[in-house]
Design a protein around this motif. Sequence first.
Motif, PDB file in Angstrom:
ATOM      1  N   ALA A   1      31.433  36.371  46.086  1.00 48.88           N
ATOM      2  CA  ALA A   1      32.213  36.821  44.927  1.00 48.88           C
ATOM      3  C   ALA A   1      33.675  36.422  45.080  1.00 48.88           C
ATOM      4  N   HIS A   2      34.215  36.576  46.279  1.00 51.72           N
ATOM      5  CA  HIS A   2      35.617  36.200  46.482  1.00 51.72           C
ATOM      6  C   HIS A   2      35.842  34.721  46.214  1.00 51.72           C
ATOM      7  N   SER A   3      34.930  33.885  46.683  1.00 53.06           N
ATOM      8  CA  SER A   3      35.106  32.446  46.464  1.00 53.06           C
ATOM      9  C   SER A   3      35.114  32.102  44.978  1.00 53.06           C
ATOM     10  N   TYR A   4      34.280  32.773  44.204  1.00 51.56           N
ATOM     11  CA  TYR A   4      34.238  32.511  42.763  1.00 51.56           C
ATOM     12  C   TYR A   4      35.470  33.090  42.055  1.00 51.56           C
ATOM     13  N   SER A   5      35.940  34.243  42.522  1.00 49.95           N
ATOM     14  CA  SER A   5      37.175  34.797  41.964  1.00 49.95           C
ATOM     15  C   SER A   5      38.341  33.844  42.227  1.00 49.95           C
ATOM     16  N   HIS A   6      38.380  33.295  43.422  1.00 50.88           N
ATOM     17  CA  HIS A   6      39.466  32.389  43.807  1.00 50.88           C
ATOM     18  C   HIS A   6      39.386  31.056  43.063  1.00 50.88           C
ATOM     19  N   LEU A   7      38.200  30.483  43.016  1.00 56.69           N
ATOM     20  CA  LEU A   7      38.047  29.150  42.435  1.00 56.69           C
ATOM     21  C   LEU A   7      38.094  29.144  40.911  1.00 56.69           C
ATOM     22  N   TYR A   8      37.461  30.165  40.301  1.00 56.29           N
ATOM     23  CA  TYR A   8      37.229  30.119  38.852  1.00 56.29           C
ATOM     24  C   TYR A   8      37.894  31.254  38.088  1.00 56.29           C
TER      25      TYR A   8
ATOM     26  N   ALA B   1      43.318  36.476  44.653  1.00 50.60           N
ATOM     27  CA  ALA B   1      42.355  36.241  43.567  1.00 50.60           C
ATOM     28  C   ALA B   1      42.083  37.559  42.845  1.00 50.60           C
ATOM     29  N   PRO B   2      41.510  37.528  41.636  1.00 47.71           N
ATOM     30  CA  PRO B   2      41.156  38.770  40.918  1.00 47.71           C
ATOM     31  C   PRO B   2      39.892  39.389  41.506  1.00 47.71           C
ATOM     32  N   TYR B   3      40.039  40.059  42.626  1.00 45.88           N
ATOM     33  CA  TYR B   3      38.914  40.491  43.466  1.00 45.88           C
ATOM     34  C   TYR B   3      39.223  41.859  44.063  1.00 45.88           C
ATOM     35  N   SER B   4      38.226  42.756  44.015  1.00 46.85           N
ATOM     36  CA  SER B   4      38.381  44.078  44.624  1.00 46.85           C
ATOM     37  C   SER B   4      37.059  44.533  45.223  1.00 46.85           C
ATOM     38  N   VAL B   5      37.155  45.370  46.251  1.00 41.10           N
ATOM     39  CA  VAL B   5      35.988  46.029  46.838  1.00 41.10           C
ATOM     40  C   VAL B   5      36.346  47.501  47.033  1.00 41.10           C
ATOM     41  N   TYR B   6      35.408  48.386  46.676  1.00 41.55           N
ATOM     42  CA  TYR B   6      35.627  49.825  46.830  1.00 41.55           C
ATOM     43  C   TYR B   6      34.422  50.477  47.494  1.00 41.55           C
ATOM     44  N   ASN B   7      34.696  51.548  48.251  1.00 40.25           N
ATOM     45  CA  ASN B   7      33.637  52.467  48.657  1.00 40.25           C
ATOM     46  C   ASN B   7      33.329  53.391  47.498  1.00 40.25           C
ATOM     47  N   ILE B   8      32.046  53.691  47.307  1.00 37.12           N
ATOM     48  CA  ILE B   8      31.675  54.692  46.311  1.00 37.12           C
ATOM     49  C   ILE B   8      30.669  55.634  46.983  1.00 37.12           C
ATOM     50  N   GLY B   9      31.197  56.785  47.407  1.00 40.13           N
ATOM     51  CA  GLY B   9      30.402  57.777  48.121  1.00 40.13           C
ATOM     52  C   GLY B   9      30.973  59.160  47.879  1.00 40.13           C
ATOM     53  N   HIS B  10      30.340  60.151  48.473  1.00 40.33           N
ATOM     54  CA  HIS B  10      30.791  61.531  48.265  1.00 40.33           C
ATOM     55  C   HIS B  10      32.036  61.837  49.077  1.00 40.33           C
ATOM     56  N   GLY B  11      32.134  61.216  50.255  1.00 41.59           N
ATOM     57  CA  GLY B  11      33.299  61.444  51.103  1.00 41.59           C
ATOM     58  C   GLY B  11      33.186  62.669  51.982  1.00 41.59           C
TER      59      GLY B  11
END
Length: 334
Positions: free
Chosen positions: A162-169, A253-263
């Motif tokens: 995903a990062h490579s595609y965000s960066h390239l395109y 790049a337009p790229y993000s990663v998040y945790n999605i959990g209860h915590g």
Amino acid sequence: MKYLVTGAAGFIGSAVVEQLTAKGYSVVGVDNINDYYDVNLKFARLERIKHSNFNLVELDIADREAVAKLFETEQFDQVIHLAAQAGVRYSIENPHAYADSNLVGHLNILEGCRHNKVKHLVYASSSSVYGLNAKTPFSTADSVDHPVSLYAATKKSNELMAHSYSHLYDIPTTGLRFFTVYGSWGRPDMAPFIFTKKILDGDTIDINNNGDMWRDFTHVDDIVEGIVRIADVVPARQSDWTVEEGSPATSSAPYSVYNIGHGSPINLMDFVKAIEDELGIEAKKNFREMQPGDVYQTYADTQDLFEVTGYKPQVTVKAGVAEFVQWYREFYNK
């Protein structure tokens, strides 16, 4: 707004479709209805989504030509990509299924987004990417270079692709690392379902690592709310970001990663006790060693997700287990 939701007959995917159609969005769902687990459960999930705004297309995301044609025909605004070959232990038995769905399939979705000007791709990663990490809570600022299963490796690969595609395109992509999702319509290969079924049937449940395990159990309702909210938060390029100074969960790049959990992880034995209390039956237990591909603890740092969406999980384990057990008993007439 037109959405594509892949894995639409799945546990999380079907719930996301329900939420989006309820909000009035047009949704095309994709699923290959494979027999990794009971297809009747998948069809039952789909039966709940009788909505004029929803259309299901049965195809395999590993089919390059079919995926390309779908994107070209439908011209989606946003994509929520949840289809994948799931399961840690099954990846040890059948690794090629993970290459086909999680790698080739993910690439086909990225290509569809690239060639059809999709405004935002949200895709499913997994807490399993943290692998051998021992520091808790797990943070998206942490290294995730040591997975302990092929499933986890494919999910880490999805983030890199995903990062490579965000960066390239210039495709905005957001990865969500799910933490131990459970609830109504859940998967039969997951612990809550297995434990509930075996306890009701009078069978013995296996307790890994002799019960010394911790999981950040997150109810599906909370997961879906997080997904729908983050779909509206489209990542942008950050011109001042650098590899040396920036978080690996963001980029130039337009790229993000998040945790999605209860915590708030709980001990596995406490989760089993919650099921026992709800059923009114004490489980027969077989305590055994840690299994290949398993991890000792999962624990999500979700502050980043809260800051951009304003949402934190609401469903307690007690309430979530009660809701799941009630659904299970009604669905299976137990």
